[in-house]
Design a protein around this motif. Structure first.
Motif, PDB file in Angstrom:
ATOM      1  N   GLY A  79       0.945  -1.016   0.251  1.00 33.19           N
ATOM      2  CA  GLY A  79      -0.114   0.055   0.154  1.00 33.19           C
ATOM      3  C   GLY A  79       0.749   1.408  -0.241  1.00 33.19           C
ATOM      4  O   GLY A  79       1.713   1.582  -0.688  1.00 33.19           O
ATOM      5  N   ASP A  80       1.211   2.353   0.807  1.00 37.88           N
ATOM      6  CA  ASP A  80       1.029   3.374   1.368  1.00 37.88           C
ATOM      7  C   ASP A  80       2.963   3.292   1.298  1.00 37.88           C
ATOM      8  O   ASP A  80       2.403   3.277   2.721  1.00 37.88           O
ATOM      9  CB  ASP A  80       0.644   4.598   2.375  1.00 37.88           C
ATOM     10  CG  ASP A  80       1.336   5.550   2.023  1.00 37.88           C
ATOM     11  OD1 ASP A  80       2.243   5.968   1.028  1.00 37.88           O
ATOM     12  OD2 ASP A  80       1.408   6.517   3.377  1.00 37.88           O
ATOM     13  N   ASN A  81       3.539   3.221   0.379  1.00 37.09           N
ATOM     14  CA  ASN A  81       4.677   2.833   0.842  1.00 37.09           C
ATOM     15  C   ASN A  81       5.728   4.263   0.431  1.00 37.09           C
ATOM     16  O   ASN A  81       6.819   4.856   0.013  1.00 37.09           O
ATOM     17  CB  ASN A  81       5.696   1.635  -0.190  1.00 37.09           C
ATOM     18  CG  ASN A  81       6.593   1.653   0.412  1.00 37.09           C
ATOM     19  OD1 ASN A  81       7.211   1.428   1.184  1.00 37.09           O
ATOM     20  ND2 ASN A  81       7.428   0.594  -0.182  1.00 37.09           N
ATOM     21  N   THR A  82       5.559   5.525   1.169  1.00 37.82           N
ATOM     22  CA  THR A  82       6.329   6.598   1.098  1.00 37.82           C
ATOM     23  C   THR A  82       8.095   6.286   1.837  1.00 37.82           C
ATOM     24  O   THR A  82       7.164   5.604   2.678  1.00 37.82           O
ATOM     25  CB  THR A  82       5.155   7.593   1.420  1.00 37.82           C
ATOM     26  OG1 THR A  82       5.312   6.900   3.406  1.00 37.82           O
ATOM     27  CG2 THR A  82       4.071   7.558   1.043  1.00 37.82           C
ATOM     28  N   PRO A  83       8.396   7.212   1.178  1.00 32.46           N
ATOM     29  CA  PRO A  83       9.848   7.168   2.045  1.00 32.46           C
ATOM     30  C   PRO A  83       9.519   7.439   3.907  1.00 32.46           C
ATOM     31  O   PRO A  83      10.282   6.492   4.311  1.00 32.46           O
ATOM     32  CB  PRO A  83      10.861   8.332   1.958  1.00 32.46           C
ATOM     33  CG  PRO A  83      10.060   8.473   0.268  1.00 32.46           C
ATOM     34  CD  PRO A  83       8.267   8.458   0.064  1.00 32.46           C
ATOM     35  N   TRP A  84       9.134   8.410   4.388  1.00 34.52           N
ATOM     36  CA  TRP A  84       9.032   8.203   5.560  1.00 34.52           C
ATOM     37  C   TRP A  84       8.704   7.295   6.684  1.00 34.52           C
ATOM     38  O   TRP A  84       8.927   6.721   7.328  1.00 34.52           O
ATOM     39  CB  TRP A  84       7.771   9.922   5.998  1.00 34.52           C
ATOM     40  CG  TRP A  84       6.850   9.915   6.186  1.00 34.52           C
ATOM     41  CD1 TRP A  84       5.658   9.815   4.986  1.00 34.52           C
ATOM     42  CD2 TRP A  84       5.737   8.898   7.009  1.00 34.52           C
ATOM     43  NE1 TRP A  84       4.207   9.474   5.105  1.00 34.52           N
ATOM     44  CE2 TRP A  84       4.525   9.019   6.236  1.00 34.52           C
ATOM     45  CE3 TRP A  84       5.737   8.596   8.359  1.00 34.52           C
ATOM     46  CZ2 TRP A  84       3.198   8.407   6.487  1.00 34.52           C
ATOM     47  CZ3 TRP A  84       4.628   8.227   8.981  1.00 34.52           C
ATOM     48  CH2 TRP A  84       3.484   7.634   8.292  1.00 34.52           C
ATOM     49  N   LEU A  85       7.254   6.715   5.326  1.00 35.29           N
ATOM     50  CA  LEU A  85       7.420   5.551   6.435  1.00 35.29           C
ATOM     51  C   LEU A  85       7.725   4.190   6.594  1.00 35.29           C
ATOM     52  O   LEU A  85       7.694   3.653   7.408  1.00 35.29           O
ATOM     53  CB  LEU A  85       5.600   5.044   5.907  1.00 35.29           C
ATOM     54  CG  LEU A  85       4.919   3.546   6.060  1.00 35.29           C
ATOM     55  CD1 LEU A  85       4.737   3.609   8.113  1.00 35.29           C
ATOM     56  CD2 LEU A  85       3.564   3.130   5.375  1.00 35.29           C
ATOM     57  N   TYR A  86       8.830   4.142   5.765  1.00 34.89           N
ATOM     58  CA  TYR A  86       9.841   3.462   5.664  1.00 34.89           C
ATOM     59  C   TYR A  86      10.374   3.158   6.781  1.00 34.89           C
ATOM     60  O   TYR A  86      11.197   2.278   7.051  1.00 34.89           O
ATOM     61  CB  TYR A  86      10.189   2.540   3.931  1.00 34.89           C
ATOM     62  CG  TYR A  86      10.985   1.661   3.685  1.00 34.89           C
ATOM     63  CD1 TYR A  86      11.088   0.763   3.337  1.00 34.89           C
ATOM     64  CD2 TYR A  86      12.573   2.523   3.662  1.00 34.89           C
ATOM     65  CE1 TYR A  86      11.853   0.048   3.510  1.00 34.89           C
ATOM     66  CE2 TYR A  86      13.851   1.537   3.910  1.00 34.89           C
ATOM     67  CZ  TYR A  86      13.431   0.094   3.422  1.00 34.89           C
ATOM     68  OH  TYR A  86      13.873  -1.061   3.246  1.00 34.89           O
ATOM     69  N   ASP A  87      10.655   4.979   6.303  1.00 37.02           N
ATOM     70  CA  ASP A  87      11.986   5.109   7.420  1.00 37.02           C
ATOM     71  C   ASP A  87      12.269   4.573   8.836  1.00 37.02           C
ATOM     72  O   ASP A  87      12.672   4.520   9.692  1.00 37.02           O
ATOM     73  CB  ASP A  87      12.807   6.268   7.209  1.00 37.02           C
ATOM     74  CG  ASP A  87      13.308   7.176   6.195  1.00 37.02           C
ATOM     75  OD1 ASP A  87      13.932   5.448   4.943  1.00 37.02           O
ATOM     76  OD2 ASP A  87      13.058   7.963   5.208  1.00 37.02           O
ATOM     77  N   ALA A  88      10.400   5.136   9.589  1.00 34.97           N
ATOM     78  CA  ALA A  88       9.987   4.737  10.235  1.00 34.97           C
ATOM     79  C   ALA A  88      10.123   3.293  10.809  1.00 34.97           C
ATOM     80  O   ALA A  88       9.901   2.941  12.008  1.00 34.97           O
ATOM     81  CB  ALA A  88       8.706   4.983  10.755  1.00 34.97           C
ATOM     82  N   VAL A  89       9.388   2.585   9.584  1.00 39.84           N
ATOM     83  CA  VAL A  89       9.379   1.202   9.806  1.00 39.84           C
ATOM     84  C   VAL A  89      10.473   0.759   9.958  1.00 39.84           C
ATOM     85  O   VAL A  89      11.017  -0.532  10.931  1.00 39.84           O
ATOM     86  CB  VAL A  89       8.681   0.150   8.719  1.00 39.84           C
ATOM     87  CG1 VAL A  89       8.784  -1.316   9.762  1.00 39.84           C
ATOM     88  CG2 VAL A  89       7.286   0.737   8.822  1.00 39.84           C
ATOM     89  N   SER A  90      11.738   1.120   9.488  1.00 42.97           N
ATOM     90  CA  SER A  90      12.862   0.659   9.347  1.00 42.97           C
ATOM     91  C   SER A  90      13.837   0.794  11.045  1.00 42.97           C
ATOM     92  O   SER A  90      14.688   0.245  11.173  1.00 42.97           O
ATOM     93  CB  SER A  90      13.944   0.960   8.343  1.00 42.97           C
ATOM     94  OG  SER A  90      13.473   0.913   7.087  1.00 42.97           O
ATOM     95  N   ASN A  91      13.718   2.039  11.303  1.00 45.14           N
ATOM     96  CA  ASN A  91      13.740   2.122  12.496  1.00 45.14           C
ATOM     97  C   ASN A  91      13.474   1.282  13.996  1.00 45.14           C
ATOM     98  O   ASN A  91      14.646   1.008  14.555  1.00 45.14           O
ATOM     99  CB  ASN A  91      13.684   3.892  12.786  1.00 45.14           C
ATOM    100  CG  ASN A  91      14.446   4.484  12.096  1.00 45.14           C
ATOM    101  OD1 ASN A  91      15.136   4.287  11.444  1.00 45.14           O
ATOM    102  ND2 ASN A  91      13.902   5.788  12.205  1.00 45.14           N
ATOM    103  N   ILE A  92      12.660   0.804  13.589  1.00 42.74           N
ATOM    104  CA  ILE A  92      12.287  -0.179  14.591  1.00 42.74           C
ATOM    105  C   ILE A  92      11.425  -1.610  15.032  1.00 42.74           C
ATOM    106  O   ILE A  92      11.672  -2.726  15.262  1.00 42.74           O
ATOM    107  CB  ILE A  92      10.969   0.142  15.028  1.00 42.74           C
ATOM    108  CG1 ILE A  92       9.958  -0.042  14.799  1.00 42.74           C
ATOM    109  CG2 ILE A  92      11.381   1.910  16.676  1.00 42.74           C
ATOM    110  CD1 ILE A  92       8.554   0.726  15.229  1.00 42.74           C
TER     111      ILE A  92
END
Length: 234
Positions: A79-92
């Motif tokens: 779905g929504d694979n915007t850069p900020w969401l990917y970065d947020a998930v990658s951090n945790i």
């Protein structure tokens, strides 16, 4: 600190007395639900006590290989694979995965989602902190957190990361993989300790030499020791 993120549920939940040995012991509170794991009952252990098995090199290596295998697989967001969401998930991602995998080892696991505002003032999950599973229990209303006073409060879904393996009403803390290998670990760990003590005592005992000479003269004592050493060598 932790309870302020929860909303109060209805009146106090009735306490159920636990006679089995698997009751969680804490200076301020105890469990309201019995742990049905027969291994933990017989060994008088809690779910958190099982984590000491991870100090075994073979068990730790097996668990880390599983985690590394999952971490090594590529993942993506649907779905929504915007850069900020990917970065947020990658951090945790790794911290969340380790808490999720902990449910496999202990039967269930809980992580507290720590929210904080970023540079743009947007609230996002900054980290995940593991919490003791003994302070939580799954009810019909949802995941309950037990306060020190004994009351149970309903957790907010956006505040906790909860995972369980075969969790149901009759098995509120799930099936723990580490409890299945506990007796094998016990025999290996303590068996080696007992054998080392036995070998130290009987296989290579300390040499004790007794002398009939009782003197305070240093020269006489040295002569007697020399004679005993020569006799022992022969």
């Amino acid at each position: 600190m932790f309870s302020r993120f929860f909303k109060k549920d209805a009146p106090k939940t009735r306490r159920v007395v636990v006679k089995a040995g698997a009751q969680y012991v804490d200076p301020t509170f105890s469990l309201t639900v019995a742990d049905v794991d027969e291994v933990l009952k017989r060994a008088n252990l809690t779910r958190s006590d099982l984590q000491k098995l991870l100090y075994d090199d073979e068990i730790y290596g097996a668990c880390e290989r599983r985690i590394s295998g999952v971490l090594g697989n590529p993942w993506r967001l649907e779905g929504d694979n915007t850069p900020w969401l990917y970065d947020a998930v990658s951090n945790i991602f790794e911290a969340a995965l380790r808490i999720i995998m902990q449910a496999k080892w202990l039967g269930a696991s809980v992580g507290e989602l720590i929210w904080a505002a970023d540079a743009d003032g947007i609230m996002r999950v900054q980290s995940i902190a593991p919490r003791k599973i003994e302070r939580f229990v799954q009810r019909d209303a949802g995941l309950m957190f037990k306060e020190q006073g004994g009351t149970e409060i309903l957790t907010l879904p956006e505040k906790v990361l909860y995972n369980g393996v075969n969790v149901h009403k009759d098995n509120p803390y799930g099936d723990a993989l580490l409890s299945r290998v506990y007796w094998a670990w016990f025999n290996k760990n303590y068996g080696e300790q007992f054998w080392s003590r036995y070998a130290e005592r009987h296989a290579s005992p300390l040499t004790v030499i007794k002398s009939a000479v009782n003197t305070a003269n240093a020269d006489d004592a040295r002569q007697e020791l020399a004679a005993l050493a020569a006799a022992a060598a022969n």
